[in-house]
Structure formats: C-alpha cells, structure tokens
Design a protein around this motif. Structure first.
Motif, PDB file in Angstrom:
ATOM      1  N   ASN A  67       0.827  -1.205   0.000  1.00 48.65           N
ATOM      2  CA  ASN A  67       0.000   0.000   0.000  1.00 48.65           C
ATOM      3  C   ASN A  67       0.863   1.258   0.000  1.00 48.65           C
ATOM      4  N   TYR A  68       1.908   1.268   0.811  1.00 48.51           N
ATOM      5  CA  TYR A  68       2.805   2.431   0.854  1.00 48.51           C
ATOM      6  C   TYR A  68       3.465   2.664  -0.507  1.00 48.51           C
TER       7      TYR A  68
ATOM      8  N   THR B 143       0.824   3.831  -3.106  1.00 45.94           N
ATOM      9  CA  THR B 143       0.366   5.199  -2.844  1.00 45.94           C
ATOM     10  C   THR B 143       1.292   6.211  -3.507  1.00 45.94           C
TER      11      THR B 143
ATOM     12  N   ILE C 114       1.008   6.023  -7.360  1.00 46.91           N
ATOM     13  CA  ILE C 114      -0.211   6.654  -7.876  1.00 46.91           C
ATOM     14  C   ILE C 114      -0.082   8.179  -7.851  1.00 46.91           C
TER      15      ILE C 114
END
Lengths: 314, 314
Positions: free
Chosen positions: B240-241, B244, B247
C-alpha cells in the motif's frame, strides 16, 4: 490580437487580449452545466463575434484563440480527456470549435494557462522553472521546466491528487488522503464548519453566526487575525498542508518559484509569508537548494483570460 | 566501447560495456567512506586501465565514461550537489576526473542511470514515458518523459522525499512522513523487527530467531508466504505504501510503466503482482488513463554498470 477563453465550472470568461497582455474587451456568461460542448461552443462563437464588433476588429485581426479548461487535457490532439466540473469526457474540443470558426486554436489545462499568463505577464516573469497551484474546490497545478510546460505522456499534471495522508480522507477520485482534500480552499471551509460546530463558544462560531452561516476560507483567516485559538489552529494546519505538498514538489522539480492562485491567495502576506517561511526552513535544512520564492498570482481577475490567450503567443 | 562506473555507498562497480549492453569485463572495490573524491577517482583510474589491459583494449577504444552517483546531481555542470551516502557535497566531479583521464565523461544520478539502462536494454524498452524507482536504504527515482530524463532546474528528481504521511515518521532530511520512511526496503526491515518484538509468538519472530536476528525485507515476504498473519499485514501495508507513492506520481506524470529495482524486486510476482493490481484498480477507477504497467528491473546485477555506461550512448 488574441482571444482567451476560460471555461470554468460556473462561468465562461473570455476576452480580446493584446500581445502585451492587456484585455481590450471582455465578457462572461454562465456555463450552465449540464451542457453539450457543441452548445457551449455556439455561445462562445457568438460572443467572439460580438467582442470583435465592439472593438472594431474582424476575424482577420485574430492571431488565435486559446482555451483554458479545468481538467485533464490531451494538448497535442486538442482533446478534453476528462473535465469533472464540466461533466465532460473524451471531447474532441478543438476540432468541434474549428468546425464553427476557422482560426488557429490551442487548448490547455486552466492551471497551465494561468502559469503561462503569470510567466509572460505576471509574477513568474523572471523564472524558467516555476510551479503554479490554484486553490479552489480542488487544487489545480501547472509546472514549467526550462521555460516549457511539463507534459507527461501528452497530459498536464494533476498534483492535487498526490497523497499526503495514507488512508486519509476519501477523495472524489476514489483514493484516500489526496492533497486537495486538505489544502484546497474548500477543504479549509469544510474544516472550519466542523471546528465551529465542535467549538460553539469560539469567536469563529460567532463570526459564522453573524454571517448567517456563510463560510469561506477567508472567514477562518479573519477569525485567526482576531485571535481566536480554534481558527489559528485551523490556519496553522492549513499552511502545513499546503507547504507539505509544495515541498514534495520541490524534491521532484527543484522550482525557483511557487505561484499560488485562487481567492484565498488574496489574503496576501498573511497567507504567503508563513508558506515562504516553511519553504525557507526547508531550503536551509537541505542546504543544497537555491532559495525558492513563494508568490501569489498577480494577474488576479484577468488571469483566466490572459492565461488562455497566452497559449497562442508562441 | 563504453565504461560504466556505479559509485555506491558500499561498493564501486565498474565495467567495459559494448554498445549492445554486454559487459566485457568488470570489477568492483569497496567505496571505503569517508574518502575524498580525488582519492576515489585515483582508484577508479587504476581500475579502468586494468580493465582495458585485461580486455586487450586501449584508451582509444573508449567512447566515453559514464558515472552513476547516488545523490542530487547537477548534470549540466557535472557537479555532485549532495550525496548523503558518500558524505560529499558540492564536488566538481567531472572536472576532477577529467584532470586524471581525458575522456568524454557524463555523470547522472544512479536511479536516472538505471532508468536509461532499462530503457535501452531492459524492461522499459517499449516505453517513452517511464518511471523507475529503486527500493533500498532510501528510494531513488528516475523519470523519463518523451524519451528524455526529467530534469527540473538541471537536477534529478528525489521522489523518495514526497510526503505520504503529514506529521509522520521523522526522516533524515528533516521532514516528517517521507515516502522512503515507509516504502524503502530498509523501512520494511525496520517495521519487521518492531512487529516481531511486539509479537513474540509469531512465525515471523521464529524465523528471525532461526537466522540469529538477521532480518531483510525478504524475511517478511517469506514469513507471509508461510501464512504468518503479522508478516502478511506488514506486506499488505508495504504494498500500500509503495502503490500510494506510485499513484501520486501517476497523477503528475501519466507514465506508461513503473519499473521497480532494488533487492526486494527480486521477489518477483509476489511483489510486483499486488502493486500491478493496485495500479489496475486506479486506472479503472479513473477511466481516462491508458493502463500502466508495473515491472521489475531486468538487468539485475548488471544494472548499475550498464546504466552508467548508457549515459554515453547518445
């Protein structure tokens, strides 16, 4: 002469602009969404003809028409990929316009137009490496490197959706924690309303009541100036949110200047000075940077029209 | 023939590279920090001569020497503005080297070199718009738009210091919440050690004990594969990190591909597939994007040398 057309979510502003950046004649009308691009273009064409007549000019005097549009733009092909505020997707805008009026035309994202305008006639004149952000409902961004607008894969940047808070507030884009959820002027308004509710005895709440519940980002700055602790905290946090995003962009682009636009930038020194302070601290801490200036846009209400017209000035 | 020199915080790797990207001869030696640039250059020069002799080549066969350096580089002027891992600031490196060896020379940030190498010989060959990140002690970044390396104000990007968590973990740069504090491979190692301590009964802790406390980012992936819940959560958060930050960069640059390097990328599908999934979801949610590919670097151990040599390949 150049024509600049700034298509906003609420109003379309347009005018005839000299090569010195002076607006010779201008007009505006309601965007009236939802509306088809063809229908909007018809009204733009009528207004171009009216403005020319009013100024004793003809189509032959027009060197080109520049359009500023809030959204993701494929500049090379003159296509609006997505403009959320206009409810448009995949619009072959330049071609549609040329079908109605055979003039040289360019279209760009509105923040990129604003940066071009500020770069040619405003506060970014001395700089080749500049980043402009506009604080409004969201955050618009324009990036200029070596005197040229940044274009990744033919598109403009949308820095408002950089994540500054993992798993943070929900954004309309589907992500969580986007910069514009914290640092747009509407974010400050939203936070101000919440904080006033939670602190009914604050001066902030008094002010909001006095204005019959009308709140804008300016409300918070005013209450902070009056010494209200709740408002001061809101402003401090807001400055921190803005600066955090700017510093992220500084690490990526090493700009010489950040230019900040949007109604809230009119707060002037109250607003710009603490952001400049944060950037100065950053520059000092990482002593390899030259200094980074922070300025507000100077073209003010003319920025949209002059910026769009600048597109055609080569 | 080209010579590529990859100056790392631990080792200097260098080799003779053909225009097809093949390494004909290579060597490496300890960087041995703290060390003056002049002293390091002396050892590089000795090694260049040795490599040439070993390959039956002379200086006349060398079309140029490319240097990859971990830090902020002023490419135009051949100056290392700051290289934290080497303890160097404001080093006129290209000039110092040319004083010792009169060959065509270029220097770039090491992640930019890696991107050039992958773009010419590796996984980014089909793409004109590519972003490479390396996950190590920090996060290095290289950005290519329209086939050219991004250079803001003459410098490389340092995306590892984008803030993804306002007021988050303290970073060595002085800021809080930098991407590399969460998504570098050393960040995963640090989090893994903490989590194992807090969960002494976890399989993760068993594995770490079995290896006498030795932990790398791979440890966490291995424990997750064995079904350990603590490790699975660490891996999920880590993915996720990383995603993120990617993106955020996608909103700014609209790349066609992200290339991920660093030891952890060797995890392959376990590592790349969930990131690709996150990017696919992002692309779908914002349906105006073309798809964005996620790949690991393919030049692997040759990347540093071949990437640096690529600098000279025009």
């Amino acid at each position: 002469m150049f024509i600049g057309v700034d298509i906003g979510g609420t109003n379309v502003k347009m005018g005839i602009v000299s090569k010195m950046g002076r607006i010779l004649a201008s007009t505006s009308f309601k965007t009236n969404i939802p509306r088809s691009p063809e229908n909007l273009i018809d009204e733009i064409v009528v207004n171009i003809n009216n403005l020319l007549t009013k100024s004793n000019l003809t189509l032959k005097d027009v060197e080109g028409v520049g359009f500023g549009v809030p959204g993701l733009i494929d500049t090379k092909n003159g296509i609006i990929i997505k403009a959320g505020n206009l409810n448009w997707e995949k619009v072959d805008f330049v071609k549609l316009f040329k079908n109605k009026m055979n003039l040289p035309v360019k279209m760009e994202n509105d923040a990129n137009c604003a940066l071009l305008g500020e770069s040619r006639f405003g506060g970014a004149r001395e700089y080749n490496n500049a980043i402009l952000i506009t604080l409004g409902t969201g955050i618009g961004s324009g990036i200029m490197l070596d005197g040229k607008l940044l274009s990744g894969n033919g598109c403009n940047s949308e820095c408002g959706h950089m994540v500054i808070q993992v798993n943070g507030e929900q954004c309309a884009c589907g992500q969580r924690g986007c910069w514009e959820r914290y640092a747009s002027s509407s974010a400050l308004t939203r936070r101000t309303i919440e904080a006033a509710k939670q602190n009914p005895d604050s001066k902030l709440n008094d002010i909001i009541k006095k204005w019959n519940g009308k709140v804008s980002a300016i409300t918070t700055f005013n209450a902070a100036k009056m010494g209200d602790a709740v408002a001061k905290q809101l402003v401090d946090d807001y400055i921190n949110y803005i600066s955090t995003g700017l510093i992220s962009l500084a690490w990526i682009f090493h700009p010489e200047v950040f230019v900040i636009g949007g109604g809230i930038a009119k707060e002037g020194a109250n607003f710009i000075a603490p952001i400049q302070q944060k950037l100065d601290n950053f520059v000092k801490e990482n002593n390899f940077y030259p200094s980074i200036a922070v300025k507000k846009t100077v073209l003010e209400d003319n920025l949209g029209i002059v910026g769009a017209a600048s597109l055609m000035m080569g």
